[in-house]
Structures are given as structure tokens and as C-alpha cells.
Design a protein around this motif. Sequence first.
Motif, short mmCIF file in Angstrom:
data_model
loop_
_atom_site.label_atom_id
_atom_site.label_comp_id
_atom_site.label_asym_id
_atom_site.label_seq_id
_atom_site.Cartn_x
_atom_site.Cartn_y
_atom_site.Cartn_z
N TYR A 1 0.87 -1.17 0.00
CA TYR A 1 0.00 0.00 0.00
C TYR A 1 0.91 1.22 0.00
CZ TYR A 1 -4.10 2.85 0.85
OH TYR A 1 -5.12 3.76 0.72
N MET A 2 0.90 1.97 -1.10
CA MET A 2 1.82 3.10 -1.25
C MET A 2 1.08 4.41 -1.40
SD MET A 2 4.82 1.48 -3.63
CE MET A 2 3.78 1.25 -5.05
N GLY A 3 1.72 5.46 -0.98
CA GLY A 3 1.19 6.81 -1.07
C GLY A 3 2.10 7.73 -0.29
N GLU A 4 1.62 8.93 -0.03
CA GLU A 4 2.39 9.91 0.72
C GLU A 4 2.26 9.65 2.21
OE1 GLU A 4 2.65 14.77 1.25
OE2 GLU A 4 1.06 13.90 0.04
N LYS A 5 3.37 9.58 2.93
CA LYS A 5 3.34 9.38 4.38
C LYS A 5 3.19 10.75 5.05
CE LYS A 5 5.95 5.12 4.43
NZ LYS A 5 7.19 4.43 4.81
N ILE A 6 2.13 10.87 5.87
CA ILE A 6 1.83 12.13 6.53
C ILE A 6 1.50 11.87 8.00
CG2 ILE A 6 1.07 13.32 4.44
CD1 ILE A 6 -1.82 12.65 5.21
N ARG A 7 1.55 12.93 8.81
CA ARG A 7 1.17 12.82 10.22
C ARG A 7 -0.35 12.73 10.34
NH1 ARG A 7 3.98 17.56 10.47
NH2 ARG A 7 2.21 18.48 11.55
N ARG A 8 -0.81 12.17 11.43
CA ARG A 8 -2.26 11.98 11.66
C ARG A 8 -3.01 13.30 11.61
NH1 ARG A 8 -5.48 7.99 13.00
NH2 ARG A 8 -3.80 6.55 13.43
N CYS A 9 -2.47 14.37 12.19
CA CYS A 9 -3.16 15.66 12.19
C CYS A 9 -3.34 16.19 10.77
CB CYS A 9 -2.45 16.68 13.08
SG CYS A 9 -0.76 17.05 12.59
N VAL A 10 -2.37 15.96 9.90
CA VAL A 10 -2.47 16.37 8.49
C VAL A 10 -3.53 15.51 7.80
CG1 VAL A 10 -1.24 16.52 6.28
CG2 VAL A 10 -0.09 17.20 8.42
N ALA A 11 -3.57 14.23 8.11
CA ALA A 11 -4.56 13.32 7.51
C ALA A 11 -5.97 13.75 7.89
CB ALA A 11 -4.31 11.89 7.97
N ILE B 1 0.15 8.19 8.66
CA ILE B 1 -0.91 7.77 7.75
C ILE B 1 -0.35 7.76 6.34
CG2 ILE B 1 -3.23 8.31 6.87
CD1 ILE B 1 -3.19 7.70 9.89
N ILE B 2 -0.75 6.78 5.55
CA ILE B 2 -0.39 6.76 4.13
C ILE B 2 -1.59 7.29 3.36
CG2 ILE B 2 0.26 5.35 2.14
CD1 ILE B 2 1.50 3.35 4.13
N ASP B 3 -1.38 8.39 2.64
CA ASP B 3 -2.44 9.00 1.83
C ASP B 3 -2.21 8.61 0.37
OD1 ASP B 3 -4.35 10.49 0.54
OD2 ASP B 3 -3.70 12.43 1.34
N ALA B 4 -3.08 7.76 -0.14
CA ALA B 4 -2.99 7.32 -1.53
C ALA B 4 -4.10 7.94 -2.38
CB ALA B 4 -3.07 5.80 -1.59
N THR B 5 -4.75 8.99 -1.87
CA THR B 5 -5.88 9.59 -2.56
C THR B 5 -5.50 10.17 -3.91
OG1 THR B 5 -6.88 10.10 -0.43
CG2 THR B 5 -7.78 11.24 -2.35
N ARG B 6 -4.45 10.94 -3.95
CA ARG B 6 -4.04 11.59 -5.19
C ARG B 6 -2.91 10.85 -5.91
NH1 ARG B 6 -6.33 16.65 -6.06
NH2 ARG B 6 -7.31 17.50 -4.21
N ALA B 7 -2.08 10.18 -5.15
CA ALA B 7 -0.96 9.44 -5.74
C ALA B 7 -0.73 8.19 -4.90
CB ALA B 7 0.29 10.30 -5.78
N GLY B 8 -0.99 7.07 -5.48
CA GLY B 8 -0.79 5.81 -4.76
C GLY B 8 -0.79 4.66 -5.74
N GLY C 1 -15.84 16.93 -2.38
CA GLY C 1 -16.75 15.95 -2.96
C GLY C 1 -16.06 14.83 -3.70
N LEU C 2 -14.87 14.46 -3.25
CA LEU C 2 -14.13 13.39 -3.93
C LEU C 2 -14.84 12.04 -3.87
CD1 LEU C 2 -10.36 14.03 -3.12
CD2 LEU C 2 -11.55 14.31 -5.28
N GLY C 3 -15.67 11.83 -2.87
CA GLY C 3 -16.38 10.56 -2.76
C GLY C 3 -15.59 9.50 -2.04
N SER C 4 -14.33 9.36 -2.36
CA SER C 4 -13.48 8.38 -1.69
C SER C 4 -12.14 9.01 -1.39
CB SER C 4 -13.23 7.16 -2.59
OG SER C 4 -14.42 6.45 -2.81
N CYS C 5 -11.63 8.72 -0.21
CA CYS C 5 -10.26 9.09 0.10
C CYS C 5 -9.58 7.81 0.57
CB CYS C 5 -10.17 10.22 1.12
SG CYS C 5 -10.78 9.86 2.75
N TYR C 6 -8.30 7.75 0.36
CA TYR C 6 -7.56 6.53 0.61
C TYR C 6 -6.49 6.78 1.66
CZ TYR C 6 -9.92 5.36 -3.70
OH TYR C 6 -10.89 5.14 -4.66
#
Length: 154
Positions: free
Chosen positions: A44-54, A79-86, A65-70
Amino acid sequence: MAARYRKLKEIPVEQRLVVRRSHIHGWGLFTLMPFAPNDMIVEYMGEKIRRCVADQREKKYEEMGLGSCYLFALDASTIIDATRAGGPARFINHCCGPNADAKVVAVDGVPKLVIVARRALAVGEEVTYDYKFEYENDKIACHCGAAKCRGSMN
């Protein structure tokens, strides 16, 4: 575990998995090769961010209104954020009777989130795991179709 992770990376993800429409929800991740129990399927890949940023991003994604965030917790603070790049693992759907699990493994001291087969998976099978969302009053409906479906993801 590090050796198993390196073995996973030997076969390009496009030869192991494909994203296509799912009967569970929208898009899903499907196998192009068989997997044995405990095989690593995908990272599971994406940008690693702190919980407060997530938390901020989750609100922003809802407002947009993205509907889904990852967003996937790697540990208590990351947190790994794969919403925009993952990678394609972000398309794995929830199931109350999953065929895979998410596990954190250390590779050269760096934590990685990998999806591991719970049982043997055949070619063409959809990869699923239990999202294990925290309990909330507002339920998120589950449409996994598992024999023991809880009816909600939280």
C-alpha cells in the motif's frame, strides 16, 4: 520478512494484479496470478503524513466531494495517503470475510504496509481485506456479500 518483501518487488505489479470494476463497490483489485497463503500481494503506497495532516485532508477531500479518500494508518502517528498518488492497493475493497490482511513489515528499518494473502487466491479473484473502521453512530453500509457480512464497515 524483508526477503519476502524483496521477492514481491521482483515481479512487476502489472503482472500480478489488475484494477477493474467490482461487484462489491466501484473498482477493485484482482489477481493475475495465484497467491499462496501468507504471500505478499502488494504494498500500500502513497504519501506518508502525520495523523493531524490526515485529519485535515480528510475534511478537505469531503468538502471537495471526492467521494473516496484513501487514508491508511501505518502506525499511531503516520498515515499513508494514496488519494491523489498511490499504487493499485488503494482499490482493494472491504469484505467482512476477507481473503487478505494488511501487515506492517520493516524493510531495512523502514516500515512498509503490505497486503498478505490470508488463504490461497486463484487467478481472477478480487483481493479484499477488513477495513476495521472505528465504531461510529453513522454507519457506512457494506455490500461485500460475505456469508457473515456485518452490514456495515464500522
